[in-house]
Enzyme design. Structure first.
Site, PDB file in Angstrom:
ATOM      1  CG  PHE A 131     -15.627  16.745 -20.578  1.00 22.26           C
ATOM      2  CD1 PHE A 131     -15.225  17.917 -21.202  1.00 22.26           C
ATOM      3  CD2 PHE A 131     -16.363  15.818 -21.321  1.00 22.26           C
ATOM      4  CE1 PHE A 131     -15.554  18.179 -22.540  1.00 22.26           C
ATOM      5  CE2 PHE A 131     -16.693  16.068 -22.647  1.00 22.26           C
ATOM      6  CZ  PHE A 131     -16.286  17.255 -23.258  1.00 22.26           C
ATOM      7  CB  CYS A 133      -8.933  20.126 -15.343  1.00 21.02           C
ATOM      8  SG  CYS A 133      -7.783  21.130 -14.412  1.00 21.02           S
TER       9      CYS A 133
END
Ligand SMILES: Cc1cc2nc3c(=O)[nH]c(=O)nc-3n(C[C@H](O)[C@H](O)[C@H](O)COP(=O)(O)OP(=O)(O)OC[C@H]3O[C@@H](n4cnc5c(N)ncnc54)[C@H](O)[C@@H]3O)c2cc1C
Ligand SMILES: Cc1cc2nc3c(=O)[nH]c(=O)nc-3n(C[C@H](O)[C@H](O)[C@H](O)COP(=O)(O)O)c2cc1C
Ligand code: SF4
Lengths: 443, 438
Positions: A131, A133
């Protein structure tokens, strides 16, 4: 020395893992890494295969140091899932005691269910939900777009927990003002652990001749994710914030700028129980593990630690809020005249950037500066700019028997509360007259 | 003894005389510039006779502003490139680097300097141009670094400058005297052409000023005259046998060496007399020209040598043997020298005294006298009211006792370095400008 850890049920011969990134793109790389001594690896994030651009990386060089900061615009794995799964299986066959964790990023509940099951069937020891990038994937509603919205994060963790039999780690994004919120959401969703940090949204530098940024893709660029040694202070602080959440309880995997044993020790003392590395391996290869292992073991011996667990969070009690620091503690700088080489960096740093507490000799032959103690506020800037080891040291001047904090003063009603309040810290402190700055011109 | 074979072609000469301060490549310059501490009030700046803002140009190299670095250098020193290569940096900027006090290798300032200026020269980056003509005319006697620097400064303000040069080449000892392993002829002349293309001064070659008539003409045609004639030929020792065919003055021999390279005739058993930097150079050069034995023989003790310590080390490294406290009595041989007779000495109250009965003879097939240089009396004597002190032209802010004449460089300071000549020439130029304004 036994370095083994049990991280939320994931067993590993040591706490040093490869972060989900190019070094974990394939079974070949991970087997090579395990062979060199790494304890675990988070597979390069799996999902629907992506298409990448070139170039993908930019770097911040400082003087003669390359890649003190590193930036990428790469997406998740571009390889078909089945190839990755087959290789996970093969790695586990050769290295059954090493930790192989599947990093995952998909969109729908159905996809999450499918990929979690697939990873477990292939033999993965756990999952890490990406959760974090902060480029590309977030434009499509995934990665940091999830990490920045605690409600959605909690929802998706819930989907995963519906099917997961192996431990689930939630990888948090640093691109948020209160990391505690997604950390608590992960816990609320049922996750077994968290890891942090993923990369920090960044523009690494501009091509000033062509008016674009790096990395360049056919004359255009986009913001990327920042990592490497430069991000360590940010990672440490966010780690501390999560580790300090009262009764948090979830194990934390620390990531961000780890390159050597010292960095690894720091993350662990601040509450991480495993440490992940990406950039340092992309820079120097898997071989850096031998420096990490050797230094880490020596530190444990020197400090009398018998297990990694004993070290976890040891520094946390001494990390406080500002209002609890002792205002009575007083140190001043001291220049060792025998060691001083006369660069005068401390002089100009203090005179231009601090408190005019360093003087120069009247005799121009004598280049060694001296401290004007009554002006010194003990900020220790001078000792930081000094290029000579242990030349400028900070000497204690208070008796050591007094303790008074801002909090205590606030409770006692003894804090400055108007603009010209005489209780302000700088009142009465030496400040030169403005015109002294241009005295040579006024003569 | 010597590790060098006699060079028989240009390639071998270049090997034997390989540059001791070779040009840095970009990577080396980047790494080396990274080490600079950017000291406040940096001692290297003070130690540089031209006070180049060294921390600034090093930082500019580090930020890949090489052009800016070169400009910083040239703003202080018109011979920035030559100086980077030939300055005795060990006792100047690099000797003052604070790293020395930490027992860390000092920053290679000379080579960094050379890196920046070479880039500017090779890419023909011009920083200056001649000023608009102001109708004034100045004659400069001598095209050494002092004369050229003076010319640059004057041209910048639009003064017409004619440089009268006795020789057929310019830059004086920079191209004719300095050891070939410090700088090549091409490098010297490239910088000269670079300066000339920006400032546009006139050099009149083969134009020695020596007669009363010459002087009268100059005085008539020019508003001021700068003396940048340097020092003259090697002084005599005044001992028997000095006129033998294979006895050479160091400065004269080195001038041949710089022109003829491997074709210069050197002996196989060389004796160099003297203890200054020129003696060290002559000895090193003899060894690099393949002499099997080079003896450097000095009247006084090793500690009393005028030469820089590092110059003696450089000579020793190539196999030169030092013999101290020995004064030459006679150069022996029939027509050509085959030995020198010495007597041992000691220093008493600062004076050299010989020790009776200690004569000894050293064989040789070449003798090089490095016993100081004469001045240009033939010229100075003809200039009215020109006062001298200790064989040097006396000046006050570069103006001589004859107000129309100014001086700088070796003829004023007695013999120093290129960097001093470059500085003095520039500031003499400034002094001339304010004289012309009056
Ligand atoms: C052997 C030797 C080695 C040296 N090595 C170094 C070194 O490594 N590094 C360093 O920095 N310095 C070195 N020096 C010193 C340096 O070369 C001088 O200090 C510098 O060149 C002096 O410059 P100048 O302009 O005063 O005189 P010069 O360079 O001597 O130039 C004088 C010019 O005037 C001309 N001239 C003379 N008389 C007349 C006349 N009557 N009419 C017309 N023209 C005339 C000459 O032909 C010459 O071109 C060395 C000197 C010697 C002798
Ligand atoms: C080129 C590159 C690609 C990355 N890809 C992923 C990824 O697919 N999934 C993920 O969770 N993190 C990814 N990361 C982030 C790293 O796992 C890690 O969190 C970050 O680089 C900080 O660690 P470091 O300072 O040791 O590099 C990537 C990092 C880089 C440099
Ligand atoms: S500690 Fe701060 S105030 Fe004191 S001398 Fe150093 S720089 Fe100046």
């Amino acid at each position: 020395m036994d370095l083994s850890v049990n991280f939320a049920g994931i067993k590993s011969p040591n706490p040093f893992w490869l972060a989900s990134a190019p070094p974990t793109n394939s079974g070949y790389q991970i087997m090579k890494a395990f062979d060199k001594g790494w304890g675990g690896a988070i597979w390069k994030t799996l999902g629907v295969p992506v298409v990448n651009v070139s170039s993908r990386y930019g770097s911040v060089n400082y003087r003669d140091s390359r890649m003190v900061g590193f930036n990428n615009i790469e997406l998740i794995s571009d390889r078909p899932l089945k190839d990755n799964l087959r290789e996970i299986e093969e790695v586990k066959k050769y290295f059954p005691d090493h930790a192989v964790i599947a990093s995952l990023m998909v969109e729908s509940r159905e996809q999450w269910h499918q990929i979690v099951k697939d990873a477990e069937n292939a033999g993965a020891d756990g999952h890490e939900l990406n959760f974090g990038c902060p480029h590309g994937m977030c434009e499509r509603g995934m990665g940091s777009a999830v990490g920045q919205d605690p409600k959605i994060l909690e929802l998706i963790v819930g989907w995963v927990m519906e099917v997961a039999k192996k431990p689930v780690i939630v990888k948090l994004t640093p691109n948020i003002s209160h990391i505690e919120d997604p950390a608590l959401a992960a816990k609320a969703g049922g996750a077994n652990a968290v890891s942090l940090i993923n990369t920090i949204q960044s523009i690494v530098g501009l091509d000033i001749d062509n008016f674009t940024a790096y990395p360049k893709v056919d004359g255009h660029s986009t913001n990327g994710g920042y990592c490497g040694p430069a991000v360590k202070p940010i990672a440490l602080n966010l780690l501390k914030n999560v580790a300090k959440i009262p009764n948090y309880g979830l194990p934390i995997s620390g990531i961000g700028g780890v390159e050597n044993w010292r960095d690894a020790v720091e993350f662990i003392l601040l509450g991480a129980s495993t440490v992940q590395v990406c950039t340092a391996v992309m820079h120097y290869g898997f071989g850096i593990i031998r420096e990490i292992l050797a230094g880490f073991e020596q530190y444990m011996i020197d400090k009398g630690f018998n297990s990694v667990d004993e070290m976890v969070g040891r520094a946390l009690p001494n990390i406080n809020t500002w209002e609890n620091l002792n205002l009575k503690y007083k140190i001043v700088a001291d220049i060792n005249q025998d060691k001083c080489i006369g660069c005068q960096l401390c002089y100009i740093a203090c005179d231009d950037g601090a408190h005019q507490a360093i003087g120069l000799s009247e005799n121009p032959e004598d280049r060694k500066p001296h401290i004007i103690e009554e002006n010194c506020v003990g900020c220790n800037l001078c000792s930081l700019v000094c290029p000579v080891e242990n030349c400028i040291t900070m000497q204690r001047r208070d008796a050591g028997n007094e303790h008074l904090t801002w909090k205590e003063r606030t409770i006692a009603g003894d804090i400055p509360d108007s603009f010209d309040d005489e209780r302000g810290g700088g009142v009465g402190h030496h400040v030169p007259e403005p015109r002294e700055a241009i005295a040579y011109r006024l003569k | 003894m010597s590790e060098y074979n006699r060079p028989v072609n240009e390639q071998e000469f270049e090997q034997n005389f390989a540059q001791i301060k070779p040009l840095m490549n970009n990577t080396e310059a980047y790494y080396e510039s990274s080490r600079c501490l950017f000291c406040y009030n940096a001692p290297c700046v003070e130690a540089c006779p031209t006070h180049i803002d060294i921390p600034l140009f090093i930082r500019q190299i580090n930020t890949n502003n090489i052009k800016g670095a070169a400009r910083t250098i040239y703003d202080s020193n018109y011979f920035g490139n030559a100086c980077g290569k030939v300055c005795p940096t060990e006792v100047l900027c690099e000797g003052a680097c604070v790293y020395n006090l930490q027992d860390v290798k000092p920053i290679e300032i000379g080579r960094l300097q050379n890196y920046a200026t070479t880039s500017a020269i090779r890419n023909d980056i011009k920083f200056y141009s001649a000023g608009k003509s102001n109708g004034k005319k100045v004659a400069i006697i001598g095209s050494g670094p002092a004369g050229i620097a003076c010319a640059c400064e004057l041209r910048k303000e639009g003064v017409h400058v004619d440089i009268y040069e006795a020789r057929s080449n310019a830059t004086g000892l920079t191209v004719n005297g300095i050891a070939p392993y410090k700088i090549t002829n091409d490098e010297v002349l490239e910088e000269l052409a670079y300066l000339q293309s920006q400032f546009g001064f006139n050099i009149l070659y083969n134009s020695k000023i020596e007669t009363a008539d010459d002087i009268e003409k100059l005085e008539k045609n020019y508003d001021a005259i700068f003396l940048g004639v340097g020092n003259g030929e090697t002084s005599k020792l005044n001992i028997p046998g000095e006129d033998k065919t294979n006895v050479h003055g160091a400065v004269e021999l080195i001038e041949v060496l710089r022109k003829e390279h491997y074709n210069t005739a050197f002996g196989n058993k060389v004796i160099v007399l003297g203890g200054g930097n020129t003696a060290m150079d002559a000895a090193s050069e003899s060894a690099r020209m393949g002499a099997a034995s080079v003896k450097l023989i000095y009247r006084r003790s090793k500690e009393e040598m005028g030469a820089y310590h590092f110059e003696y080390e450089l000579a020793k490294e190539v196999g030169v043997k030092g013999i101290f406290n020995a004064a030459p009595l006679e150069i022996m041989g029939n027509g050509s020298a085959n030995a020198v007779k010495f007597i041992k000495t000691k220093t008493k109250n600062g004076k050299v005294v010989t020790i009776p009965g200690t004569e000894f003879v050293e064989e040789c097939d070449m003798v090089i006298l490095a016993t100081g240089q004469k001045n240009h009396d033939y010229l100075f004597d003809k200039i009215s009211n020109l006062e001298m002190v200790k064989n040097k032209v006396k000046t006050n802010n570069y103006q001589t006792s004859n107000p129309k004449y100014f001086a700088g460089g070796d003829c004023m300071n007695g013999g120093a370095e290129v960097v001093n000549a470059a500085y003095e020439g520039k500031f003499a130029g400034k002094a001339i400008l304010s004289y012309l304004e009056k």
